[in-house]
Design a protein around this motif. Structure first.
Motif, PDB file in Angstrom:
ATOM      1  N   LEU A  79      36.190  40.255  51.798  1.00 10.33           N
ATOM      2  CA  LEU A  79      36.507  41.193  50.720  1.00 10.33           C
ATOM      3  C   LEU A  79      35.713  40.836  49.471  1.00 10.33           C
ATOM      4  CD1 LEU A  79      38.541  43.440  49.566  1.00 10.33           C
ATOM      5  CD2 LEU A  79      39.922  41.482  48.812  1.00 10.33           C
ATOM      6  N   SER A  80      35.346  41.850  48.688  1.00 11.13           N
ATOM      7  CA  SER A  80      34.683  41.627  47.406  1.00 11.13           C
ATOM      8  C   SER A  80      35.009  42.800  46.484  1.00 11.13           C
ATOM      9  CB  SER A  80      33.165  41.514  47.594  1.00 11.13           C
ATOM     10  OG  SER A  80      32.505  41.340  46.352  1.00 11.13           O
ATOM     11  N   HIS A  81      34.985  42.570  45.179  1.00 12.57           N
ATOM     12  CA  HIS A  81      35.122  43.678  44.231  1.00 12.57           C
ATOM     13  C   HIS A  81      34.371  43.346  42.948  1.00 12.57           C
ATOM     14  CE1 HIS A  81      38.100  41.341  41.963  1.00 12.57           C
ATOM     15  NE2 HIS A  81      38.762  41.144  43.099  1.00 12.57           N
ATOM     16  N   SER A  82      33.853  44.380  42.322  1.00 15.81           N
ATOM     17  CA  SER A  82      33.152  44.243  41.055  1.00 15.81           C
ATOM     18  C   SER A  82      33.026  45.625  40.431  1.00 15.81           C
ATOM     19  CB  SER A  82      31.750  43.641  41.258  1.00 15.81           C
ATOM     20  OG  SER A  82      31.078  43.491  40.018  1.00 15.81           O
ATOM     21  N   GLY A  83      33.143  45.691  39.121  1.00 20.39           N
ATOM     22  CA  GLY A  83      32.971  46.972  38.450  1.00 20.39           C
ATOM     23  C   GLY A  83      33.950  48.007  38.963  1.00 20.39           C
ATOM     24  N   GLU A  84      33.413  49.091  39.491  1.00 27.12           N
ATOM     25  CA  GLU A  84      34.238  50.224  39.918  1.00 27.12           C
ATOM     26  C   GLU A  84      34.558  50.233  41.404  1.00 27.12           C
ATOM     27  OE1 GLU A  84      35.420  52.115  37.517  1.00 27.12           O
ATOM     28  OE2 GLU A  84      34.270  50.837  36.159  1.00 27.12           O
ATOM     29  N   ILE A 136      35.670  48.283  45.279  1.00 25.34           N
ATOM     30  CA  ILE A 136      36.196  47.252  46.171  1.00 25.34           C
ATOM     31  C   ILE A 136      35.544  47.479  47.524  1.00 25.34           C
ATOM     32  CG2 ILE A 136      38.263  46.315  47.279  1.00 25.34           C
ATOM     33  CD1 ILE A 136      39.865  47.671  44.980  1.00 25.34           C
ATOM     34  N   VAL A 137      35.042  46.408  48.144  1.00 23.06           N
ATOM     35  CA  VAL A 137      34.423  46.550  49.463  1.00 23.06           C
ATOM     36  C   VAL A 137      35.044  45.524  50.407  1.00 23.06           C
ATOM     37  CG1 VAL A 137      32.266  47.433  48.507  1.00 23.06           C
ATOM     38  CG2 VAL A 137      32.493  44.991  48.943  1.00 23.06           C
ATOM     39  N   ALA A 138      35.159  45.911  51.671  1.00 26.22           N
ATOM     40  CA  ALA A 138      35.685  45.020  52.701  1.00 26.22           C
ATOM     41  C   ALA A 138      34.855  45.192  53.962  1.00 26.22           C
ATOM     42  CB  ALA A 138      37.155  45.323  52.989  1.00 26.22           C
TER      43      ALA A 138
END
Length: 226
Positions: free
Chosen positions: A99-104, A106-108
């Motif tokens: 999982l990762s998230h940044s700015g606008e 979220i990605v998995a």
């Protein structure tokens, strides 16, 4: 589950979810209700709604992804000594998730075989001190061949690649500078990466270690996770 996802239960998957506007209270409560007690407590500790929403939607996304694409209905997610999440109650499962998230965004990511890592970053102004700390000499030389705007873009593209590779768990002792993407891509034929932009400001890289067909990419909306 929507029909566009129905034939995707194999290989490598990348799911992209916009954080979106602030959830209404009933929406937050509906998502929280689906989560284990310890996850609820962790999420509710965040003071700012943006941080709380990232944590909530990210947790829901991971559990949805595991349920729908690994066919594991009651996942127990723990963390190893390096802080990397894994399924604690599924010793026979050969896959992995990240999982990762940044700015606008979220990605998995999920793979049914081997290891996987994913990273998304929001492009900001390039900080020369950070570049000197994080990038190898070869990477810096490559970045410096471009104009100011393109240098920032390339820095973040390489940074997402470094993070995705590191987050596979295959290089636990690596430092940002030692994890040279130029050298690694030429020498390690067992490491695969794919980079893309979900929009003009957010590059993503996904990394895995088992040869697969192309990564299946899906942009979700949060209603699909209910």
């Amino acid at each position: 589950m929507m029909s566009r996802l129905g034939t995707m239960k194999s290989g490598v998957h990348l799911f992209m979810l916009p954080i979106g506007p602030q959830l209404l209270q009933w929406e937050s409560e509906a998502f929280l209700f689906k989560l284990p007690h310890e996850d609820r407590l962790r999420i509710l500790r965040y003071k700012h709604w943006q941080d709380r929403q990232r944590a909530l939607l990210g947790t829901v996304l991971v559990r949805w992804m595991i349920r729908e694409f690994a066919d594991i209905q009651h996942a127990i997610i723990a963390r190893n000594a390096m802080g990397r999440p894994y399924l604690a109650n599924q010793d026979s499962w050969q896959g992995d998730f990240n999982l990762s998230h940044s700015g606008e965004w979220i990605v998995a990511a999920l793979t049914h075989q081997g290891h996987i890592g994913v990273d998304v970053e929001k492009i900001e102004c390039l900080n020369e001190d950070v570049m000197a700390y994080a990038m190898s000499e070869g990477e810096i030389n490559r970045i410096n061949q471009y104009s100011k705007i393109d240098r920032s873009k390339l820095f973040y593209e390489l940074w997402t690649m470094k993070e995705a590779i590191y987050k596979t768990g295959l290089f636990p002792n690596a430092t940002p500078k030692s994890l040279d993407t130029v050298e690694l891509k030429s020498k390690r034929k067992d490491i695969f990466t794919q980079s893309l932009y979900v929009d003009q400001q957010h590059p993503i890289t996904i990394c895995w270690d088992r040869e697969q067909s192309s990564v299946k990419q899906t942009i979700l909306n949060r209603n699909e996770l209910v």
